[in-house]
Design an enzyme around this catalytic site. Sequence first.
Site, PDB file in Angstrom:
ATOM      1  N   CYS A   1      -5.663  -2.009  -3.416  1.00 43.45           N
ATOM      2  CA  CYS A   1      -4.840  -1.935  -4.673  1.00 43.45           C
ATOM      3  C   CYS A   1      -4.267  -3.076  -5.201  1.00 43.45           C
ATOM      4  CB  CYS A   1      -3.553  -1.103  -4.269  1.00 43.45           C
ATOM      5  SG  CYS A   1      -2.569  -1.859  -2.805  1.00 43.45           S
TER       6      CYS A   1
ATOM      7  N   HIS B   1      -5.382   2.634 -10.381  1.00 44.88           N
ATOM      8  CA  HIS B   1      -5.030   1.864  -8.995  1.00 44.88           C
ATOM      9  C   HIS B   1      -6.253   2.194  -8.349  1.00 44.88           C
ATOM     10  CE1 HIS B   1      -3.476   5.867  -7.131  1.00 44.88           C
ATOM     11  NE2 HIS B   1      -4.070   6.122  -8.407  1.00 44.88           N
TER      12      HIS B   1
ATOM     13  N   HIS C   1       1.931  -0.243  -1.843  1.00 45.68           N
ATOM     14  CA  HIS C   1       0.984   0.170  -2.775  1.00 45.68           C
ATOM     15  C   HIS C   1       1.445  -0.212  -4.087  1.00 45.68           C
ATOM     16  CE1 HIS C   1      -2.350   2.290  -4.244  1.00 45.68           C
ATOM     17  NE2 HIS C   1      -1.762   2.913  -5.233  1.00 45.68           N
TER      18      HIS C   1
END
Length: 212
Positions: free
Chosen positions: A119, A182, A170
Amino acid sequence: MIAVRVTPADVDPARVTTPPLGGMPRVVMPGFAKPRVGLPRVVRRPVPPPRVRPPKVAKPGRTPGTGRPRPSRVTRAKGDTAAIAAIARLGTPFSWGGGTPAGPSRGIGRGAGTVGFDCSGLTLYAWSRAGVKLGHYTGTQFRQGRRIRLTDLRRGDLVFFGGGGGDPTHVGLYLGDGIMIHAPKTGDVVKKTDFLDSAYYRPRYRGAVRPG
């Protein structure tokens, strides 16, 4: 001085005025009335209003007095560049620890055998295309920019999730209309997700940062 001789026949009785006691009669002769002298006519001309110079107005997107683009416009352009770079990587495999400013790379640990992005590797890469350097760690990126309210999000902003009271776990890159791009997890690929309508991501939302 001109002397005028007056005879009785020339005198109109109606024009003879009676003088005060002991004075001489005053005769007003036709054609010899004293001319009226008036003041010269004054023509009033309207006075024009004072000239007021309009204030200088900078062109849209320019800083007044410099001609340079305003910082907000520059940041918006960089955000668009980052978003375009990320979109171009849709479908790239997730790789733990993968991603550099140059593009996807082999990861580490369980990502060692896969060329791709994790990510923060994806957001690091996307913003490097806009000339902004980010760290390869979600917690670091959470502190690399200006905090943005959810209602003020725009293209290219970083959105963070999870981690409780510690560093987020994240990060995604905002595209607009509640959608982020993402790299979600091992076995998945770079994709778009509507995080505002997501039962998983919406409750875990931590905030947003605008790099640059």
